[in-house]
Design an enzyme around this catalytic site. Structure first.
Site, PDB file in Angstrom:
ATOM      1  N   CYS A  92     103.470  55.978 -82.410  1.00 14.19           N
ATOM      2  CA  CYS A  92     102.823  54.514 -83.349  1.00 14.19           C
ATOM      3  C   CYS A  92     102.611  53.485 -81.951  1.00 14.19           C
ATOM      4  O   CYS A  92     101.902  52.625 -82.322  1.00 14.19           O
ATOM      5  CB  CYS A  92     102.936  54.722 -83.977  1.00 14.19           C
TER       6      CYS A  92
ATOM      7  N   ARG B 113      97.265  60.117 -89.395  1.00 13.90           N
ATOM      8  CA  ARG B 113      96.813  59.204 -88.404  1.00 13.90           C
ATOM      9  C   ARG B 113      95.341  58.792 -88.445  1.00 13.90           C
ATOM     10  O   ARG B 113      94.520  59.476 -87.968  1.00 13.90           O
ATOM     11  CB  ARG B 113      97.320  59.630 -87.566  1.00 13.90           C
TER      12      ARG B 113
END
Length: 220
Positions: free
Chosen positions: A55, A132
């Site tokens: 991330c 995600r």
């Protein structure tokens, strides 16, 4: 976010062409109301957690590409289940380690209400470690594309930009986008739907497969 669920109706995965759920939430850029962005494109992207390697790499890359999204009249919005204060600490840490400022909003979703409303997780999910997902939202709040990656693989920012440009180019030209298209490449014509012009085509395949020159220029 309030403790009561503001979204009505059955929670289900979103489909292309759906009107996305509107929400209001806190972000690193202040309060965000998705309905305020109905006149432009929005790329809403979720990530599993702050302070995680994949991330972090994504946010650095997206922050570096933010001007390219803005040039396409597209607002970037990140979202995760972490709190606002975690978001603030994380983007400060990103700046310290990379000298990159994350200046697009990062939204908090601690109760996972937004993630559920968008169908990223089920009603019985205890966490968002598998989230995600990226949503390409056209003016009017219409979902035009969505992509979901696993937690251990980061997104391709060049592909996000390519997809956004392809959607916009297809709309402006009323055309189709072929495989591996890049700005400046030819688009494809819409196929004929009646026999009126079928026998006027020079080649037998032209009625369903013919190129339409794109007005876009390559923007590398």
């Amino acid at each position: 976010m309030p403790e009561t669920n503001p979204f009505q109706g059955e929670i289900r995965p979103l489909h292309i062409g759906d009107i996305v759920p509107r929400f209001a939430a806190r972000s690193t850029q202040g309060p965000i109301d998705l309905g305020d962005y109905d006149d432009q494109w929005v790329v809403l992207f979720a990530h599993p957690a702050d302070f995680t390697p994949v991330c972090t790499s994504e946010f650095i890359a997206l922050a570096q590409a933010a001007d390219e999204f803005a040039a396409l009249d597209c607002a970037l919005m990140g979202i995760s289940v972490d709190s606002l204060f975690s978001h603030l600490a994380w983007i400060r840490m990103i700046h310290e380690m990379s000298d990159v400022k994350v200046e697009f909003p990062l939204i908090e979703d601690p109760t996972m209400e937004i993630a559920r409303a968008y169908g990223m997780i089920g009603d019985d999910a205890n966490d968002a470690t598998t989230v995600r997902s990226t949503y390409f939202i056209a003016p009017g709040g219409i979902l035009r594309a969505s992509v979901t990656y696993p937690p251990n693989v980061g997104r391709s920012i060049p592909e996000m930009l390519r997809l956004l440009r392809a959607l916009q180019q297809a709309d402006s030209e009323n055309a189709l986008v072929p495989a591996d298209w890049q700005v400046g490449d030819d688009l494809l014509r819409m196929p004929e739907e009646t026999s009126a012009n079928l026998f006027k085509q020079a080649n037998a395949t032209d009625w369903f497969y013919s190129k339409l020159g794109s007005k876009g220029r390559r923007n590398d």
